[in-house]
Design a protein around this motif. Structure first.
Motif, PDB file in Angstrom:
ATOM      1  N   LEU A 184       0.765  -3.786  10.169  1.00  0.00           N
ATOM      2  CA  LEU A 184       0.531  -2.477  10.767  1.00  0.00           C
ATOM      3  C   LEU A 184      -0.943  -2.123  10.870  1.00  0.00           C
ATOM      4  O   LEU A 184      -1.286  -1.083  11.427  1.00  0.00           O
ATOM      5  N   ASP A 185      -1.802  -2.998  10.352  1.00  0.00           N
ATOM      6  CA  ASP A 185      -3.233  -2.715  10.363  1.00  0.00           C
ATOM      7  C   ASP A 185      -3.771  -2.566  11.785  1.00  0.00           C
ATOM      8  O   ASP A 185      -4.754  -1.870  12.016  1.00  0.00           O
ATOM      9  N   ASP A 186      -3.100  -3.241  12.741  1.00  0.00           N
ATOM     10  CA  ASP A 186      -3.528  -3.157  14.136  1.00  0.00           C
ATOM     11  C   ASP A 186      -2.847  -2.008  14.881  1.00  0.00           C
ATOM     12  O   ASP A 186      -3.108  -1.797  16.065  1.00  0.00           O
ATOM     13  N   VAL A 187      -1.959  -1.306  14.187  1.00  0.00           N
ATOM     14  CA  VAL A 187      -1.260  -0.185  14.813  1.00  0.00           C
ATOM     15  C   VAL A 187      -2.043   1.101  14.537  1.00  0.00           C
ATOM     16  O   VAL A 187      -2.398   1.380  13.388  1.00  0.00           O
ATOM     17  N   ASN A 188      -2.311   1.848  15.573  1.00  0.00           N
ATOM     18  CA  ASN A 188      -3.048   3.101  15.439  1.00  0.00           C
ATOM     19  C   ASN A 188      -2.345   4.017  14.435  1.00  0.00           C
ATOM     20  O   ASN A 188      -1.143   4.246  14.514  1.00  0.00           O
ATOM     21  N   ASP A 189      -3.118   4.539  13.463  1.00  0.00           N
ATOM     22  CA  ASP A 189      -2.544   5.437  12.447  1.00  0.00           C
ATOM     23  C   ASP A 189      -1.845   6.628  13.086  1.00  0.00           C
ATOM     24  O   ASP A 189      -0.836   7.119  12.579  1.00  0.00           O
ATOM     25  N   ALA A 190      -2.402   7.098  14.201  1.00  0.00           N
ATOM     26  CA  ALA A 190      -1.819   8.258  14.878  1.00  0.00           C
ATOM     27  C   ALA A 190      -0.402   7.982  15.343  1.00  0.00           C
ATOM     28  O   ALA A 190       0.445   8.873  15.364  1.00  0.00           O
ATOM     29  N   ILE A 191      -0.126   6.729  15.701  1.00  0.00           N
ATOM     30  CA  ILE A 191       1.221   6.374  16.160  1.00  0.00           C
ATOM     31  C   ILE A 191       2.220   6.523  15.018  1.00  0.00           C
ATOM     32  O   ILE A 191       3.291   7.117  15.175  1.00  0.00           O
ATOM     33  N   LYS A 247      -2.707  -2.686  -3.936  1.00  0.00           N
ATOM     34  CA  LYS A 247      -1.284  -2.375  -3.737  1.00  0.00           C
ATOM     35  C   LYS A 247      -1.065  -0.872  -3.688  1.00  0.00           C
ATOM     36  O   LYS A 247      -0.289  -0.369  -2.873  1.00  0.00           O
ATOM     37  N   ARG A 248      -1.755  -0.151  -4.554  1.00  0.00           N
ATOM     38  CA  ARG A 248      -1.578   1.308  -4.568  1.00  0.00           C
ATOM     39  C   ARG A 248      -2.215   1.945  -3.346  1.00  0.00           C
ATOM     40  O   ARG A 248      -1.714   2.924  -2.811  1.00  0.00           O
ATOM     41  N   ARG A 249      -3.323   1.373  -2.905  1.00  0.00           N
ATOM     42  CA  ARG A 249      -3.985   1.898  -1.706  1.00  0.00           C
ATOM     43  C   ARG A 249      -3.102   1.695  -0.480  1.00  0.00           C
ATOM     44  O   ARG A 249      -2.986   2.582   0.374  1.00  0.00           O
ATOM     45  N   TYR A 250      -2.459   0.526  -0.392  1.00  0.00           N
ATOM     46  CA  TYR A 250      -1.567   0.261   0.726  1.00  0.00           C
ATOM     47  C   TYR A 250      -0.404   1.249   0.730  1.00  0.00           C
ATOM     48  O   TYR A 250      -0.015   1.769   1.777  1.00  0.00           O
ATOM     49  N   LEU A 306       0.498   4.330   3.629  1.00  0.00           N
ATOM     50  CA  LEU A 306       1.780   4.506   4.313  1.00  0.00           C
ATOM     51  C   LEU A 306       2.364   5.892   4.042  1.00  0.00           C
ATOM     52  O   LEU A 306       2.945   6.523   4.934  1.00  0.00           O
ATOM     53  N   ILE A 307       2.204   6.375   2.816  1.00  0.00           N
ATOM     54  CA  ILE A 307       2.691   7.712   2.477  1.00  0.00           C
ATOM     55  C   ILE A 307       1.902   8.762   3.257  1.00  0.00           C
ATOM     56  O   ILE A 307       2.465   9.728   3.766  1.00  0.00           O
ATOM     57  N   ASP A 308       0.589   8.560   3.384  1.00  0.00           N
ATOM     58  CA  ASP A 308      -0.238   9.485   4.161  1.00  0.00           C
ATOM     59  C   ASP A 308       0.170   9.509   5.628  1.00  0.00           C
ATOM     60  O   ASP A 308      -0.014  10.512   6.321  1.00  0.00           O
ATOM     61  N   ALA A 309       0.735   8.395   6.108  1.00  0.00           N
ATOM     62  CA  ALA A 309       1.177   8.314   7.501  1.00  0.00           C
ATOM     63  C   ALA A 309       2.522   9.001   7.721  1.00  0.00           C
ATOM     64  O   ALA A 309       3.013   9.055   8.848  1.00  0.00           O
ATOM     65  N   GLY A 310       3.110   9.511   6.632  1.00  0.00           N
ATOM     66  CA  GLY A 310       4.343  10.286   6.775  1.00  0.00           C
ATOM     67  C   GLY A 310       5.595   9.627   6.238  1.00  0.00           C
ATOM     68  O   GLY A 310       6.674  10.204   6.295  1.00  0.00           O
ATOM     69  N   PHE A 311       5.473   8.412   5.702  1.00  0.00           N
ATOM     70  CA  PHE A 311       6.649   7.751   5.143  1.00  0.00           C
ATOM     71  C   PHE A 311       6.954   8.314   3.753  1.00  0.00           C
ATOM     72  O   PHE A 311       6.044   8.654   2.989  1.00  0.00           O
ATOM     73  N   GLU A 312       8.231   8.394   3.428  1.00  0.00           N
ATOM     74  CA  GLU A 312       8.644   8.981   2.159  1.00  0.00           C
ATOM     75  C   GLU A 312       8.248   8.086   0.981  1.00  0.00           C
ATOM     76  O   GLU A 312       8.462   6.873   1.015  1.00  0.00           O
ATOM     77  N   LYS A 313       7.669   8.695  -0.053  1.00  0.00           N
ATOM     78  CA  LYS A 313       7.225   7.941  -1.220  1.00  0.00           C
ATOM     79  C   LYS A 313       8.387   7.200  -1.875  1.00  0.00           C
ATOM     80  O   LYS A 313       8.232   6.050  -2.324  1.00  0.00           O
ATOM     81  N   GLU A 314       9.565   7.845  -1.920  1.00  0.00           N
ATOM     82  CA  GLU A 314      10.725   7.214  -2.554  1.00  0.00           C
ATOM     83  C   GLU A 314      11.095   5.913  -1.852  1.00  0.00           C
ATOM     84  O   GLU A 314      11.513   4.941  -2.486  1.00  0.00           O
ATOM     85  N   ASP A 363       5.791  -5.587  -3.930  1.00  0.00           N
ATOM     86  CA  ASP A 363       4.352  -5.652  -3.688  1.00  0.00           C
ATOM     87  C   ASP A 363       4.010  -6.587  -2.537  1.00  0.00           C
ATOM     88  O   ASP A 363       3.212  -6.258  -1.657  1.00  0.00           O
ATOM     89  N   SER A 364       4.595  -7.785  -2.546  1.00  0.00           N
ATOM     90  CA  SER A 364       4.276  -8.771  -1.510  1.00  0.00           C
ATOM     91  C   SER A 364       4.709  -8.277  -0.127  1.00  0.00           C
ATOM     92  O   SER A 364       3.977  -8.430   0.854  1.00  0.00           O
ATOM     93  N   MET A 365       5.892  -7.669  -0.063  1.00  0.00           N
ATOM     94  CA  MET A 365       6.374  -7.163   1.221  1.00  0.00           C
ATOM     95  C   MET A 365       5.522  -5.970   1.668  1.00  0.00           C
ATOM     96  O   MET A 365       5.230  -5.822   2.854  1.00  0.00           O
ATOM     97  N   LEU A 366       5.104  -5.151   0.706  1.00  0.00           N
ATOM     98  CA  LEU A 366       4.278  -3.988   1.024  1.00  0.00           C
ATOM     99  C   LEU A 366       2.958  -4.420   1.655  1.00  0.00           C
ATOM    100  O   LEU A 366       2.518  -3.856   2.662  1.00  0.00           O
ATOM    101  N   VAL A 367       2.328  -5.432   1.075  1.00  0.00           N
ATOM    102  CA  VAL A 367       1.071  -5.924   1.613  1.00  0.00           C
ATOM    103  C   VAL A 367       1.271  -6.539   2.998  1.00  0.00           C
ATOM    104  O   VAL A 367       0.471  -6.342   3.905  1.00  0.00           O
ATOM    105  N   SER A 368       2.364  -7.281   3.164  1.00  0.00           N
ATOM    106  CA  SER A 368       2.650  -7.891   4.464  1.00  0.00           C
ATOM    107  C   SER A 368       2.839  -6.829   5.533  1.00  0.00           C
ATOM    108  O   SER A 368       2.310  -6.934   6.647  1.00  0.00           O
ATOM    109  N   ILE A 369       3.599  -5.789   5.189  1.00  0.00           N
ATOM    110  CA  ILE A 369       3.824  -4.693   6.140  1.00  0.00           C
ATOM    111  C   ILE A 369       2.510  -4.013   6.481  1.00  0.00           C
ATOM    112  O   ILE A 369       2.220  -3.727   7.643  1.00  0.00           O
ATOM    113  N   HIS A 370       1.698  -3.774   5.459  1.00  0.00           N
ATOM    114  CA  HIS A 370       0.423  -3.102   5.682  1.00  0.00           C
ATOM    115  C   HIS A 370      -0.470  -3.934   6.597  1.00  0.00           C
ATOM    116  O   HIS A 370      -1.124  -3.404   7.503  1.00  0.00           O
ATOM    117  N   ASN A 371      -0.518  -5.248   6.374  1.00  0.00           N
ATOM    118  CA  ASN A 371      -1.368  -6.113   7.190  1.00  0.00           C
ATOM    119  C   ASN A 371      -0.892  -6.161   8.638  1.00  0.00           C
ATOM    120  O   ASN A 371      -1.696  -6.190   9.571  1.00  0.00           O
TER     121      ASN A 371
END
Length: 339
Positions: free
Chosen positions: A86-93, A54-57, A61-69, A76-84
């Motif tokens: 977006l897993d196919d979305v290029n980080d650069a995007i 959960k913390r890695r996810y 996202l924070i490393d990709a530029g999203f605000e930590k707040e 947690d469940s929504m965070l993992v779902s979002i991460h999964n």
């Protein structure tokens, strides 16, 4: 109809959730429910046992530029779902869209029609133009200008800071805020040149290795860090000629042609980088990654209400990290070990 509703209607294949996917695959509702309940049980079990995921996810996202707040407000469940998803979305995007948002909100993006951007190259061109507007004149003394006319600029960066500024909006490792060692490596062993157009945002990097102990190399790179042949750069012939002439005639690396001031700046940064990568930095990194506290003496104390000390002490990832950082754990705190 809102823009989001229209977008979902126009692209139904991208507007699909887990239950929708299970419905397509299993057809009958009772089997959809069966598969979903099994997944839900497995998911909850995994999240209970894998606190680090959960913390890695969140960190990704924070490393990709999203605000930590903002990320901290997501369950947690929504965070993992979002991460999964977006897993196919290029980080650069994700990173470049966040940069675009910040620059656009400041009124620095010239083309504000977001529907006109269809590729990363298009977006990075707009980012490059905006970043050039923010360029400080103070950095000019830390580059060597080979050409500066009719919207075209050709420079050799002599410091890491100038490399990041003039290379902003690209994916070049020599202009990355996360890989400073790449800049120092390239500029100490060879010639590094940046070409850019202030009007179109086009950027091209050129490099020639001068170190006889390494393989011969002369390369060109576009803004998304794809290696090109010189003929594929789409640079005007007179601009390309200037770059090639310097690569052929110059016998010194960017570092070596720098002034005493720029050499000292680079040497100091490397020295500081070694300190940052020292034990004290490892302690801080460990603290940030696993939600610990660092006191003024550099000792790391576990926040028991978040993760039990026994769990963090036996987690394989933590043990591997500790093996390389010379830490001692007494059941309550991590302390530095004199080497």
């Amino acid at each position: 109809m809102s823009k989001l509703s229209t977008l979902k209607e126009q692209h139904p294949n991208f507007n699909i959730g887990l239950i929708d996917a299970l419905s397509i695959l299993f057809e009958k509702p009772k089997y959809v429910e069966l598969a979903f309940n099994l997944h839900k049980h497995n998911f909850n079990k995994q999240m209970k046992n894998d606190w680090y995921a959960k913390r890695r996810y969140a960190t990704d996202l924070i490393d990709a530029g999203f605000e930590k707040e903002h990320i901290d407000k997501i369950s947690d469940s929504m965070l993992v779902s979002i991460h999964n998803i977006l897993d196919d979305v290029n980080d650069a995007i994700l990173e470049d869209v966040n940069k675009f948002i910040k620059l656009n909100e400041r009124g620095l993006i010239e083309n504000k029609d977001v529907t006109s951007y269809t590729s990363l190259e298009d977006l990075q061109g707009a980012l490059s133009i905006a970043e050039l507007k923010l360029m400080s004149n103070d950095l000019e003394k830390f580059v060597i200008k080979l050409y500066d006319e009719n919207d075209w600029l050709i420079i050799k960066p002599l410091t890491y800071e100038s490399s990041c500024k003039y290379g902003a909006g690209t994916k070049w490792c020599t202009a990355s805020t996360n890989e400073e060692y790449q800049y120092h490596g390239y500029t100490r062993r060879g010639i590094l040149i940046y070409v850019m157009n202030r009007k179109t945002g086009v950027k091209v990097a050129a490099f020639k290795n001068l170190d006889s102990d390494l393989q011969r190399e002369t390369s060109f790179w576009n803004a998304v860090d794809e290696r090109l042949d010189s003929s594929e750069c789409k640079l005007p012939s007179h601009i390309l000629d200037i770059v090639i002439d310097d690569l052929r005639s110059c016998l010194k690396s960017n570092y070596d042609i720098g002034t005493d001031e720029t050499k000292k700046m680079n040497d100091d940064r490397l020295c500081n980088k070694e300190k940052i990568n020292s034990l004290s930095y490892s302690l801080t990194e460990l603290a940030n990654r696993y939600n610990l506290n660092v006191d003024e003496e550099g000792n790391v104390t576990q926040q028991v209400e978040e993760v039990p000390p026994t769990e963090i002490a036996t987690n394989p990832t933590v043990l591997e990290y500790m093996a390389n950082t010379a830490l001692a754990f007494n059941g309550e705190t991590y302390t530095r070990v004199e080497q």
